[in-house]
Scaffold this motif. Structure first.
Motif, PDB file in Angstrom:
ATOM      1  N   SER A   9       0.835  -1.197   0.000  1.00  0.00           N
ATOM      2  CA  SER A   9       0.000   0.000   0.000  1.00  0.00           C
ATOM      3  C   SER A   9       0.871   1.249   0.000  1.00  0.00           C
ATOM      4  CB  SER A   9      -0.919   0.000   1.229  1.00  0.00           C
ATOM      5  OG  SER A   9      -0.148   0.206   2.397  1.00  0.00           O
ATOM      6  N   SER A  10       0.218   2.394  -0.155  1.00  0.00           N
ATOM      7  CA  SER A  10       0.937   3.671  -0.132  1.00  0.00           C
ATOM      8  C   SER A  10       1.492   3.980   1.247  1.00  0.00           C
ATOM      9  CB  SER A  10      -0.004   4.802  -0.575  1.00  0.00           C
ATOM     10  OG  SER A  10      -0.471   4.578  -1.890  1.00  0.00           O
ATOM     11  N   THR A  11       0.988   3.312   2.275  1.00  0.00           N
ATOM     12  CA  THR A  11       1.502   3.503   3.634  1.00  0.00           C
ATOM     13  C   THR A  11       2.693   2.599   3.932  1.00  0.00           C
ATOM     14  OG1 THR A  11      -0.052   1.870   4.518  1.00  0.00           O
ATOM     15  CG2 THR A  11      -0.779   4.168   4.466  1.00  0.00           C
ATOM     16  N   GLY A  12       3.058   1.715   2.988  1.00  0.00           N
ATOM     17  CA  GLY A  12       4.189   0.820   3.188  1.00  0.00           C
ATOM     18  C   GLY A  12       3.818  -0.541   3.735  1.00  0.00           C
ATOM     19  N   ASP A  13       2.547  -0.762   4.034  1.00  0.00           N
ATOM     20  CA  ASP A  13       2.098  -2.053   4.552  1.00  0.00           C
ATOM     21  C   ASP A  13       1.715  -2.979   3.405  1.00  0.00           C
ATOM     22  OD1 ASP A  13       2.071  -1.346   7.435  1.00  0.00           O
ATOM     23  OD2 ASP A  13       0.538   0.069   6.805  1.00  0.00           O
ATOM     24  N   GLY A  14       1.943  -4.278   3.617  1.00  0.00           N
ATOM     25  CA  GLY A  14       1.527  -5.252   2.639  1.00  0.00           C
ATOM     26  C   GLY A  14       0.025  -5.473   2.684  1.00  0.00           C
ATOM     27  N   LEU A  15      -0.589  -5.644   1.524  1.00  0.00           N
ATOM     28  CA  LEU A  15      -2.011  -5.964   1.428  1.00  0.00           C
ATOM     29  C   LEU A  15      -2.117  -7.418   0.996  1.00  0.00           C
ATOM     30  CD1 LEU A  15      -3.368  -2.738  -0.338  1.00  0.00           C
ATOM     31  CD2 LEU A  15      -3.145  -3.224   2.110  1.00  0.00           C
ATOM     32  N   ALA A  16      -2.681  -8.238   1.881  1.00  0.00           N
ATOM     33  CA  ALA A  16      -2.667  -9.693   1.681  1.00  0.00           C
ATOM     34  C   ALA A  16      -4.082 -10.251   1.761  1.00  0.00           C
ATOM     35  CB  ALA A  16      -1.773 -10.351   2.732  1.00  0.00           C
ATOM     36  N   VAL A  17      -4.221 -11.495   1.265  1.00  0.00           N
ATOM     37  CA  VAL A  17      -5.504 -12.197   1.333  1.00  0.00           C
ATOM     38  C   VAL A  17      -5.269 -13.609   1.844  1.00  0.00           C
ATOM     39  CG1 VAL A  17      -6.645 -10.862  -0.479  1.00  0.00           C
ATOM     40  CG2 VAL A  17      -5.293 -12.869  -1.095  1.00  0.00           C
ATOM     41  N   ALA A  18      -6.300 -14.158   2.465  1.00  0.00           N
ATOM     42  CA  ALA A  18      -6.274 -15.546   2.921  1.00  0.00           C
ATOM     43  C   ALA A  18      -7.037 -16.395   1.907  1.00  0.00           C
ATOM     44  CB  ALA A  18      -6.911 -15.667   4.305  1.00  0.00           C
ATOM     45  N   SER A  42      16.014  -0.186  -6.381  1.00  0.00           N
ATOM     46  CA  SER A  42      15.228   0.181  -7.568  1.00  0.00           C
ATOM     47  C   SER A  42      13.752  -0.170  -7.378  1.00  0.00           C
ATOM     48  CB  SER A  42      15.784  -0.516  -8.811  1.00  0.00           C
ATOM     49  OG  SER A  42      15.709  -1.933  -8.662  1.00  0.00           O
ATOM     50  N   THR A  43      13.473  -1.287  -6.679  1.00  0.00           N
ATOM     51  CA  THR A  43      12.090  -1.667  -6.385  1.00  0.00           C
ATOM     52  C   THR A  43      11.450  -0.667  -5.428  1.00  0.00           C
ATOM     53  OG1 THR A  43      12.711  -4.002  -6.641  1.00  0.00           O
ATOM     54  CG2 THR A  43      10.612  -3.532  -5.566  1.00  0.00           C
ATOM     55  N   GLN A  44      12.227  -0.194  -4.470  1.00  0.00           N
ATOM     56  CA  GLN A  44      11.720   0.823  -3.553  1.00  0.00           C
ATOM     57  C   GLN A  44      11.365   2.106  -4.311  1.00  0.00           C
ATOM     58  OE1 GLN A  44      14.143   1.479  -0.029  1.00  0.00           O
ATOM     59  NE2 GLN A  44      14.999  -0.578  -0.151  1.00  0.00           N
ATOM     60  N   LEU A  45      12.219   2.516  -5.233  1.00  0.00           N
ATOM     61  CA  LEU A  45      11.960   3.732  -6.005  1.00  0.00           C
ATOM     62  C   LEU A  45      10.722   3.572  -6.881  1.00  0.00           C
ATOM     63  CD1 LEU A  45      15.565   4.835  -7.096  1.00  0.00           C
ATOM     64  CD2 LEU A  45      14.161   5.739  -5.241  1.00  0.00           C
ATOM     65  N   ASP A  46      10.552   2.396  -7.484  1.00  0.00           N
ATOM     66  CA  ASP A  46       9.363   2.154  -8.318  1.00  0.00           C
ATOM     67  C   ASP A  46       8.084   2.263  -7.492  1.00  0.00           C
ATOM     68  OD1 ASP A  46      10.934   1.758 -10.536  1.00  0.00           O
ATOM     69  OD2 ASP A  46      10.973  -0.438 -10.353  1.00  0.00           O
ATOM     70  N   HIS A  47       8.148   1.732  -6.279  1.00  0.00           N
ATOM     71  CA  HIS A  47       6.958   1.796  -5.419  1.00  0.00           C
ATOM     72  C   HIS A  47       6.655   3.241  -5.019  1.00  0.00           C
ATOM     73  CE1 HIS A  47       3.982   0.859  -2.405  1.00  0.00           C
ATOM     74  NE2 HIS A  47       4.718   1.442  -1.475  1.00  0.00           N
ATOM     75  N   LYS A  48       7.669   3.990  -4.657  1.00  0.00           N
ATOM     76  CA  LYS A  48       7.451   5.393  -4.273  1.00  0.00           C
ATOM     77  C   LYS A  48       6.950   6.216  -5.453  1.00  0.00           C
ATOM     78  CE  LYS A  48      10.952   5.137  -0.646  1.00  0.00           C
ATOM     79  NZ  LYS A  48      12.289   5.589  -0.173  1.00  0.00           N
TER      80      LYS A  48
END
Length: 231
Positions: free
Chosen positions: A126-135, A205-211
């Motif tokens: 997410s934009s807050t840095g938390d993972g969004l997961a499903v069960a 580079s993955t961090q930059l893509d997310h930001k």
């Protein structure tokens, strides 16, 4: 000296009546025996609740959910959760449907109780840095910190927001790491203990893509709000 002693003792003397007055306690009267059925009538009069000191049991107050403040972290998180939930429903409309019993009645799938441990798959960050997961078999979104997209993580459920389709969970361990995860990149001994950063296991580079994606999403939202309606 003798006269002085007598004067002091005379001033300190407390009459016996005064002591009795202070220490007096009325004798408890013998408890009257109520007629048969009186207690039941009293209980019925109070709506079936037991008599406790002249008052019935207090009703438990239901805690109302506070509205999300505009521009807050909760609003940003809720926007990402809602977007992912909608995409999940479009991909699989039957996801999260209730269970049909033998008599034909349908009951909604219950969510795990708080502090239950379960395995979830992280779909995105997410934009807050938390993972969004499903069960498996559920459309509920679990918000899990310190995870990477593709991780299968063991989490502990903390709180459900059923009407908003998401739950807060604590990260416990990685069951199956994502290809994006490399824990050898983590150089801070306090990582996952403080909230200073959440992306140390990811390539820079993955961090930059997310930001970059965060900025793009927010700019698209504000652009659509600022667009004036056609004349």
């Amino acid at each position: 000296m003798f006269k002085l002693s007598r004067a002091i003792s005379r001033n300190l003397f407390i009459p016996l009546r005064t002591v009795r007055r202070f220490n007096y306690r009325p004798m408890e009267t013998e408890r009257k025996i109520a007629p048969a059925g009186a207690e039941n009538r009293k209980r019925d009069h109070q709506g079936g609740r037991g008599y406790q000191g002249g008052r019935g049991n207090k009703r438990q107050k239901t805690q109302k959910q506070k509205p999300v403040k505009e521009g807050s972290t909760e609003e940003v998180l809720l926007a990402d959760v809602t977007d992912l939930f909608s995409r999940q429903r479009l991909e699989d409309p039957k996801l999260g449907e209730g269970v049909v019993a033998e008599d034909g009645s349908e009951s909604k799938k219950s969510l795990p109780a708080p502090f239950t441990e379960l395995d979830v798959k992280v779909l995105e960050i997410s934009s807050t840095g938390d993972g969004l997961a499903v069960a498996p078999g559920s459309d509920q979104i679990y918000v899990v910190p310190f995870t990477a997209p593709g991780d299968i993580a063991r989490v502990k459920v903390i709180k459900h927001f059923e009407n908003l389709h998401y739950s807060l969970a604590d990260f416990l361990s990685v069951v199956e790491p994502s290809p994006l995860r490399d824990d050898s990149r983590i150089n801070c001994q306090y990582f996952s203990k403080c909230s200073g950063c959440q992306f140390q296991m990811l390539d820079y580079s993955t961090q930059l893509d997310h930001k970059k994606s965060i900025v793009e999403k927010r700019s698209e939202e504000h652009t659509s709000e600022l667009q004036s309606p056609p004349l």
